[in-house]
Design a protein around this motif. Structure first.
Motif, PDB file in Angstrom:
ATOM      1  N   UNK A 356      52.943  41.850  35.962  1.00 14.91           N
ATOM      2  CA  UNK A 356      52.781  40.398  36.131  1.00 14.91           C
ATOM      3  C   UNK A 356      51.311  40.004  36.053  1.00 14.91           C
ATOM      4  N   UNK A 357      50.429  40.762  36.713  1.00 10.84           N
ATOM      5  CA  UNK A 357      49.005  40.427  36.725  1.00 10.84           C
ATOM      6  C   UNK A 357      48.380  40.552  35.341  1.00 10.84           C
ATOM      7  N   UNK A 386      43.269  35.466  42.796  1.00 11.49           N
ATOM      8  CA  UNK A 386      43.795  35.486  44.158  1.00 11.49           C
ATOM      9  C   UNK A 386      45.264  35.083  44.166  1.00 11.49           C
ATOM     10  N   UNK A 387      45.863  35.142  45.354  1.00  9.97           N
ATOM     11  CA  UNK A 387      47.289  34.825  45.481  1.00  9.97           C
ATOM     12  C   UNK A 387      47.564  33.358  45.165  1.00  9.97           C
ATOM     13  N   UNK A 393      50.265  41.813  44.473  1.00 13.12           N
ATOM     14  CA  UNK A 393      49.720  43.122  44.857  1.00 13.12           C
ATOM     15  C   UNK A 393      50.152  44.191  43.867  1.00 13.12           C
ATOM     16  N   UNK A 394      49.205  45.109  43.589  1.00 10.56           N
ATOM     17  CA  UNK A 394      49.465  46.235  42.695  1.00 10.56           C
ATOM     18  C   UNK A 394      48.392  47.276  42.974  1.00 10.56           C
ATOM     19  N   UNK A 405      46.300  46.167  46.270  1.00 14.64           N
ATOM     20  CA  UNK A 405      45.477  44.988  46.475  1.00 14.64           C
ATOM     21  C   UNK A 405      45.880  43.889  45.508  1.00 14.64           C
ATOM     22  N   UNK A 406      45.427  42.648  45.816  1.00 12.67           N
ATOM     23  CA  UNK A 406      45.719  41.508  44.952  1.00 12.67           C
ATOM     24  C   UNK A 406      44.986  41.683  43.621  1.00 12.67           C
TER      25      UNK A 406
END
Length: 603
Positions: A356-357, A386-387, A393-394, A405-406
């Motif tokens: 996703x990131x 950031x969130x 998180x990954x 961490x984010x």
């Protein structure tokens, strides 16, 4: 003379004797005295008060009928809390006929001849009286109705004017209280009601009626630029606002008209489109700009109204304003973006959060434009990851160790961007390798970022713009840099991955294991280093850049878990009757959780 004086004396004496004769008792009220219309003459003060109170007590619950606006209302004194000060009224009547005997007699002669009525002081419950009057007003009040126009299909007709009624509340309150305080009950009491006249009568609407009939007499043609719309009669009838609220004007208005104007604006308005670039097979092409168009709603309303109220010219030309795009076609052509100057593809996988990131940050840099001589900053382009922006998180490397961490997975994109700029032969001003060696990245050509301190920066050292495009697949990421092809030649030398130290060791005490027991949780890796040298040559063979990037990767510790729990004391067996050979002591327990030298998970 003497006779005259004697006559006067006799008159005075007679009057005096009459005054004394009619003086009566000061404890009784003089004849001819009434209180609230009730005869109390000749009664003693206390008796008169009692007579009045008894009389009113009998009437407290006897309703009085009131008439207003053709309606009848009934109230009783007890309902509205109406009460009189009978004792005070009687005392006032006594004082009016009191005094010394001769004077009292004269007063009483006057009262007997002309009569005296005393009005008692009246009280009531103000809120109850107000509530009763409000009820009468609600039933009686009727606003005046102005003459108007009404549409029945395409036919315009008159509605008649009508006078209204209004209760005079202040006077009605006084009338109701006075009637309920009376000692008489008889015919209905009329409350004060006034007539209100309408402001607009039929004859004042003759001109408006003619205008309304003209408005729906024929269609109207609406012209917006080269486009023409036809407004039929039934639509014009819907948009027509007829006089109301004392007005005599006809025009375009009302909810239907506002809705139609909003719909017209929505269909006419056109947002400007900037010139942009579209990726096609084998390259990129220019998508021309388009100017915007905005409808002036107020001007459109006035134009349509003028046409619909005209008996001859029924064409409404609606003006629009043009909005220029931020980037015109000519400006986009001058940017010189005609082909690929650099490209690189990396593969990726991992947790759903990491995938996703990668997609999210790739979208943030997709479409970035870098002017000639300008810098591309990864952190400035994406902002803080950031969130709040949707990052999840990954796995991510923090202080040389892999943790959750984010934003884990962002470095997949920064590494791909670095390699695209690397292959394009562009000037790379900032690049930092990961703390840990990651085998699926090209050796020595990984690039980590961390907002805001660690950044990836390259400079557009060409004389044309550069467009950054990203393409995210199910397991791969491609970054293309589009601009004017430079013809540069890039040569690369990569040093072998060299071990430069021992594998670090990390001990973890475990009180669930006995002393002497050992478990290898994870096999580590030694610290390593490598370097990559890139030489960039211009089309004429001139050396432009000769740059070496050195990468040092810290070691990953072997993690060993050691037992700290004391062993139980062994139970001594019974001694045999014969001597046995000594048995050797058992070695300490050792357990190895076998594994291979780890490959660091994808951050």
């Amino acid at each position: 003379m003497r006779r005259a004086v004697l006559a006067v004396g006799l008159v005075v004496l007679s009057a005096f004797l009459a005054a004394v004769l009619f003086a009566g008792s000061p404890d009784r009220l003089p004849a001819g005295t009434t209180v609230a219309g009730f005869d109390v003459g000749g009664l003693e003060i206390a008796g008169a008060t009692q007579a009045l109170e008894r009389r009113f007590d009998r009437l407290q619950r006897t309703p009085v009928r009131f008439v207003a606006g053709g309606r009848t209302f009934s109230y009783t004194a007890s309902q509205l809390g109406v009460r009189q000060d009978w004792q005070g009224a009687v005392r006032s009547a006594a004082e009016a006929g009191g005094g010394f005997a001769p004077l009292r007699g004269l007063k009483r002669v006057q009262t007997r001849l002309f009569g005296t009525d005393v009005v008692p002081h009246v009280q009531a419950y103000p809120s109850v009286v107000r509530f009763a009057v409000d009820g009468v007003a609600d039933a009686v009040d009727r606003p005046a109705v102005d003459a108007g126009l009404v549409r029945r299909g395409l036919r315009i007709a008159y509605t008649p004017a009508r006078a209204g009624l209004r209760l005079d509340r202040a006077r009605a309150s006084a009338t109701i209280v006075s009637a309920l305080a009376s000692l008489e009950r008889g015919a209905p009491v009329r409350l004060p009601v006034s007539r209100t006249e309408p402001k607009v009568r039929r004859e004042q609407l003759a001109e408006a009626a003619l205008a309304a009939r003209t408005a729906v007499s024929a269609p109207v043609t609406l012209q917006v630029g080269e486009t023409r719309f036809r407004l039929p009669r039934w639509r014009l009838a819907q948009l027509l606002e007829l006089p109301r609220g004392g007005e005599t004007r006809v025009g375009l208005g009302g909810p239907k008209a506002r809705q139609w104007l909003a719909s017209l604006k929505s269909s006419v308005d056109l947002a400007p489109r900037d010139a942009t670039f579209r990726v096609v097979s084998g390259g990129i092409e220019l998508v021309p700009s388009r100017p915007g168009r905005t409808l002036d709603v107020a001007a459109a309303r006035a134009a349509v109204e003028k046409a619909m109220l005209s008996g001859t010219s029924r064409v409404a030309s609606v003006a629009t304003s043009t909005t220029d795009p931020a980037r015109t076609t000519a400006e986009a052509k001058a940017m010189g973006i005609t082909g690929i100057v650099g490209s690189y593809t990396t593969t990726y996988g991992g947790t759903p959060g990491r995938l996703h990131n990668v997609q999210l940050v790739a979208n943030l840099i997709d479409g970035a434009l870098v002017a000639p001589g300008a810098r591309f900053s990864f952190n400035e382009t994406t902002g803080e990851r950031n969130a709040a922006k949707g990052f999840e998180e990954a796995p991510v490397i923090i202080n040389g160790e892999l943790e959750n961490g984010i934003g884990g997975g962002v470095c997949q994109v920064s590494t791909t961007v670095f390699n695209a700029a690397f292959e394009a032969g562009l000037s790379i001003e900032k690049r930092t390798n990961h703390a840990l060696y990651i085998s699926h990245y090209p050796l020595g050509r990984d690039a980590t970022v961390n907002y805001p301190d660690l950044d990836l920066v390259f400079r557009n050292d060409t004389n044309r713009w550069i467009l950054v495009r990203t393409f995210v697949g199910s397991g791969s990421l491609t970054v293309n840099l589009y601009g004017a092809p430079t013809g540069r030649r890039v040569e690369t030398e990569t040093a072998p991955l060299e071990v430069v130290g021992k594998v670090p060791w990390k001990r973890i005490d475990d009180d669930t294991m006995f002393k002497g027991q050992k478990v290898v949780e994870q096999f580590g890796a030694p610290p390593r280093r490598t370097s990559v040298t890139r030489r960039v040559y211009a089309p004429d063979g001139t050396l432009m850049y000769d740059t070496t990037w050195s990468s040092y990767y810290v070691g990953e510790p072997t993690v060993v878990r050691l037992g700290t729990k004391p062993r139980p004391k062994p139970v001594e067996p019974e001694r045999p009757t014969t001597t046995a050979a000594d048995e050797p002591e058992a070695p300490a327990d050792t357990t190895v959780r076998r594994g291979t030298v780890p490959q660091t998970p994808r951050p």
